[in-house]
Design a protein around this motif. Structure first.
Motif, PDB file in Angstrom:
ATOM      1  N   GLY A 175     -68.770  48.724 -48.226  1.00  0.00           N
ATOM      2  CA  GLY A 175     -69.932  49.517 -48.612  1.00  0.00           C
ATOM      3  C   GLY A 175     -69.767  50.173 -49.967  1.00  0.00           C
ATOM      4  O   GLY A 175     -70.698  50.197 -50.783  1.00  0.00           O
ATOM      5  N   ALA A 176     -68.569  50.719 -50.227  1.00  0.00           N
ATOM      6  CA  ALA A 176     -68.317  51.396 -51.503  1.00  0.00           C
ATOM      7  C   ALA A 176     -68.384  50.420 -52.667  1.00  0.00           C
ATOM      8  O   ALA A 176     -68.907  50.748 -53.744  1.00  0.00           O
ATOM      9  N   LEU A 177     -67.864  49.216 -52.469  1.00  0.00           N
ATOM     10  CA  LEU A 177     -67.895  48.213 -53.530  1.00  0.00           C
ATOM     11  C   LEU A 177     -69.316  47.717 -53.788  1.00  0.00           C
ATOM     12  O   LEU A 177     -69.731  47.543 -54.938  1.00  0.00           O
ATOM     13  N   GLU A 178     -70.059  47.485 -52.711  1.00  0.00           N
ATOM     14  CA  GLU A 178     -71.444  47.036 -52.883  1.00  0.00           C
ATOM     15  C   GLU A 178     -72.284  48.111 -53.555  1.00  0.00           C
ATOM     16  O   GLU A 178     -73.175  47.800 -54.370  1.00  0.00           O
ATOM     17  N   HIS A 179     -72.010  49.376 -53.240  1.00  0.00           N
ATOM     18  CA  HIS A 179     -72.729  50.480 -53.875  1.00  0.00           C
ATOM     19  C   HIS A 179     -72.475  50.504 -55.383  1.00  0.00           C
ATOM     20  O   HIS A 179     -73.359  50.907 -56.164  1.00  0.00           O
ATOM     21  N   ARG A 180     -71.293  50.046 -55.792  1.00  0.00           N
ATOM     22  CA  ARG A 180     -70.963  49.983 -57.213  1.00  0.00           C
ATOM     23  C   ARG A 180     -71.522  48.730 -57.884  1.00  0.00           C
ATOM     24  O   ARG A 180     -71.325  48.518 -59.079  1.00  0.00           O
ATOM     25  N   GLY A 204     -63.282  31.823 -56.717  1.00  0.00           N
ATOM     26  CA  GLY A 204     -64.038  32.635 -57.658  1.00  0.00           C
ATOM     27  C   GLY A 204     -63.836  34.124 -57.541  1.00  0.00           C
ATOM     28  O   GLY A 204     -64.536  34.906 -58.198  1.00  0.00           O
ATOM     29  N   VAL A 205     -62.870  34.571 -56.729  1.00  0.00           N
ATOM     30  CA  VAL A 205     -62.628  35.999 -56.521  1.00  0.00           C
ATOM     31  C   VAL A 205     -61.781  36.574 -57.662  1.00  0.00           C
ATOM     32  O   VAL A 205     -60.788  35.968 -58.080  1.00  0.00           O
ATOM     33  N   ASP A 206     -62.172  37.734 -58.155  1.00  0.00           N
ATOM     34  CA  ASP A 206     -61.440  38.399 -59.239  1.00  0.00           C
ATOM     35  C   ASP A 206     -60.285  39.252 -58.729  1.00  0.00           C
ATOM     36  O   ASP A 206     -59.235  39.355 -59.384  1.00  0.00           O
ATOM     37  N   ALA A 207     -60.490  39.908 -57.583  1.00  0.00           N
ATOM     38  CA  ALA A 207     -59.483  40.835 -57.065  1.00  0.00           C
ATOM     39  C   ALA A 207     -59.586  40.889 -55.545  1.00  0.00           C
ATOM     40  O   ALA A 207     -60.619  40.536 -54.963  1.00  0.00           O
ATOM     41  N   VAL A 208     -58.500  41.346 -54.915  1.00  0.00           N
ATOM     42  CA  VAL A 208     -58.418  41.413 -53.458  1.00  0.00           C
ATOM     43  C   VAL A 208     -57.918  42.788 -53.039  1.00  0.00           C
ATOM     44  O   VAL A 208     -56.976  43.331 -53.647  1.00  0.00           O
ATOM     45  N   VAL A 209     -58.543  43.359 -52.006  1.00  0.00           N
ATOM     46  CA  VAL A 209     -58.005  44.571 -51.385  1.00  0.00           C
ATOM     47  C   VAL A 209     -57.680  44.237 -49.940  1.00  0.00           C
ATOM     48  O   VAL A 209     -58.508  43.719 -49.201  1.00  0.00           O
ATOM     49  N   ASP A 210     -56.441  44.499 -49.551  1.00  0.00           N
ATOM     50  CA  ASP A 210     -55.936  44.120 -48.229  1.00  0.00           C
ATOM     51  C   ASP A 210     -55.751  45.366 -47.370  1.00  0.00           C
ATOM     52  O   ASP A 210     -54.895  46.205 -47.647  1.00  0.00           O
ATOM     53  N   GLN A 258     -63.580  57.509 -45.325  1.00  0.00           N
ATOM     54  CA  GLN A 258     -64.532  57.328 -46.426  1.00  0.00           C
ATOM     55  C   GLN A 258     -63.890  57.644 -47.773  1.00  0.00           C
ATOM     56  O   GLN A 258     -64.172  56.976 -48.779  1.00  0.00           O
ATOM     57  N   ASP A 259     -63.023  58.654 -47.813  1.00  0.00           N
ATOM     58  CA  ASP A 259     -62.318  58.983 -49.056  1.00  0.00           C
ATOM     59  C   ASP A 259     -61.354  57.871 -49.435  1.00  0.00           C
ATOM     60  O   ASP A 259     -61.205  57.529 -50.616  1.00  0.00           O
ATOM     61  N   VAL A 260     -60.677  57.304 -48.438  1.00  0.00           N
ATOM     62  CA  VAL A 260     -59.767  56.185 -48.681  1.00  0.00           C
ATOM     63  C   VAL A 260     -60.537  54.993 -49.236  1.00  0.00           C
ATOM     64  O   VAL A 260     -60.131  54.364 -50.219  1.00  0.00           O
ATOM     65  N   ALA A 261     -61.662  54.683 -48.626  1.00  0.00           N
ATOM     66  CA  ALA A 261     -62.466  53.544 -49.064  1.00  0.00           C
ATOM     67  C   ALA A 261     -62.922  53.719 -50.511  1.00  0.00           C
ATOM     68  O   ALA A 261     -62.908  52.760 -51.303  1.00  0.00           O
ATOM     69  N   ALA A 262     -63.324  54.935 -50.869  1.00  0.00           N
ATOM     70  CA  ALA A 262     -63.788  55.189 -52.238  1.00  0.00           C
ATOM     71  C   ALA A 262     -62.665  54.967 -53.245  1.00  0.00           C
ATOM     72  O   ALA A 262     -62.880  54.386 -54.320  1.00  0.00           O
ATOM     73  N   VAL A 263     -61.462  55.402 -52.907  1.00  0.00           N
ATOM     74  CA  VAL A 263     -60.317  55.223 -53.810  1.00  0.00           C
ATOM     75  C   VAL A 263     -59.936  53.750 -53.917  1.00  0.00           C
ATOM     76  O   VAL A 263     -59.642  53.241 -55.005  1.00  0.00           O
ATOM     77  N   LEU A 264     -59.940  53.045 -52.796  1.00  0.00           N
ATOM     78  CA  LEU A 264     -59.625  51.611 -52.840  1.00  0.00           C
ATOM     79  C   LEU A 264     -60.633  50.853 -53.701  1.00  0.00           C
ATOM     80  O   LEU A 264     -60.260  49.959 -54.473  1.00  0.00           O
ATOM     81  N   ALA A 265     -61.907  51.209 -53.580  1.00  0.00           N
ATOM     82  CA  ALA A 265     -62.937  50.564 -54.393  1.00  0.00           C
ATOM     83  C   ALA A 265     -62.718  50.850 -55.871  1.00  0.00           C
ATOM     84  O   ALA A 265     -62.926  49.973 -56.726  1.00  0.00           O
TER      85      ALA A 265
END
Length: 273
Positions: free
Chosen positions: A21-26, A53-59, A166-173
Motif C-alpha cells: 500500500g505504501a509503495l502504491e501510494h507513492r 523487469g523489477v528494479d528492487a525487492v523488499v523481502d 504501518q511505520d515499518v511499512a513506510a520505512v521499507l517503502a
C-alpha cells in the motif's frame, strides 16, 4: 523520483500488505510475490517471471520454524533462490526486514535462521539494505494465543520498544526506492513498554479474560531476553505511532485468534517480531 517496479516478497503478510500500500501510494508499480501468486521460494518456482523487469525487492518473508536447523534451511533456501533470481533479472537493490537484538540472543532457533539470512544478503550478488526493527504491537496477543491453556497464558516479562507495522511499512517503502544503504539504523517505536502490560491491555479491548502468568518458562522467549537485550541502539530511528493510539484506533476489535491466520505468519512470528 520516477516510478519504479518493485517486488514485495511476502506481500500478503502483516508487513507485506501495508508495504504494498505504501509503495502504491507513492506511485510505484508493485509485484506481489507469495505462494498465492504462484511463487515458491524454497524451490525457486515462479521467481523468474515474478522478477522480470523489477528494479528492487523488499523481502518480509518469515517462517514458523523454531528448530535451528529447520529455520536455517528455510532462510538459506529462500534467500539463495531469491538473490540468484534477482541477479539474473538485473535487480539493483535488495531490502530485507530483520530483528533488533538478533546478535544478542543465541539460544533461539528462529534467530539462528535470521542471522543466516543476513549473512547471505551481505555476501550476495545484489546491493543490499538490512532494516532491523523491534517487536510489533501485535506480538503480545500472538503470544497469548500460542501459550493459552485452560484460561491462562504464559507471558515473558520483556522490556521492549515496540513499533507499529504501518511505520515499518513506510520505512521499507522509503528504503527500497532509494539507494542501497547496507545497515540501516534500527527502527523502533517511540516508547518503552512492559510486554505483560501490553498483553493485558490488548485483551481488555476484546473483553478477553485470559489470566496472564508472567514467566520465562514455557514461552517463546527465555531469560536471555531479559533486561535491555531487545531494545534498539542509541541511534535508532523512531516511528511516530504510540501503543495508546494504536489501541484507540479500533477499540474492542483486537482478536487474538485472528492473529493466528497463517497468511500473516510471514511477518509476525513470536520468535521473530
Amino acid at each position: 523520483m520516477s516510478a519504479m517496479r518493485i517486488a514485495v516478497v511476502g506481500a500478503t503478510g502483516l508487513v507485506g500488505e501495508p508495504t504494498v500500500g505504501a509503495l502504491e501510494h507513492r506511485g510505484h508499480a508493485v509485484v506481489p510475490v507469495s505462494r498465492s501468486t504462484g511463487v515458491d521460494l524454497l524451490t525457486g518456482a515462479g521467481l523468474e517471471n515474478a522478477l522480470d523487469g523489477v528494479d528492487a525487492v523488499v523481502d518480509v518473508t518469515n517462517t514458523v520454524a523454531v528448530h535451528p536447523a529447520e529455520a536455517e534451511r528455510f532462510f538459506e533456501s529462500a534467500t539463495c533462490n531469491l538473490l540468484a533470481a534477482e541477479e539474473r533479472a538485473g535487480v539493483g537493490h535488495h531490502v530485507v526486514l530483520s530483528i533488533v537484538g538478533l546478535d544478542r540472543i543465541r539460544g533461539n532457533g528462529h534467530y539462528h535462521g535470521k542471522r543466516r539470512q543476513e549473512t547471505l544478503v551481505q555476501g550476495g550478488p545484489v546491493p543490499w539494505t538490512i532494516q532491523r526493527t523491534t517487536q510489533f504491537f501485535e506480538l503480545p496477543a500472538m503470544v497469548v494465543s500460542w501459550t493459552r491453556s485452560h484460561g491462562a497464558a504464559t507471558i515473558p516479562p520483556l522490556l521492549i520498544q515496540p513499533v507499529a507495522v504501518q511505520d515499518v511499512a513506510a520505512v521499507l517503502a522509503e528504503l527500497v526506492t532509494g539507494p542501497p544503504r547496507g545497515w540501516a539504523p534500527d527502527l523502533a517505536g517511540p516508547e518503552l513498554q512492559d510486554f505483560v502490560d501490553m498483553a493485558r491491555r490488548i485483551l481488555a479491548t476484546g473483553q478477553d479474560h485470559t489470566r496472564l502468568v508472567p514467566s520465562w518458562r514455557d514461552g517463546p522467549f527465555g531469560v536471555e531476553a531479559a533486561g535491555e537485550v531487545l531494545l534498539p541502539g542509541p541511534c535508532a530511528r523512531l516511528g511516530t505511532t504510540t501503543f495508546d493510539s494504536w489501541l484507540a484506533r479500533s477499540p474492542g476489535t483486537v482478536d487474538v485468534d485472528d492473529l493466528l491466520d497463517p497468511r500473516r505468519s510471514d511477518a509476525l512470528h513470536p520468535h521473530a517480531h
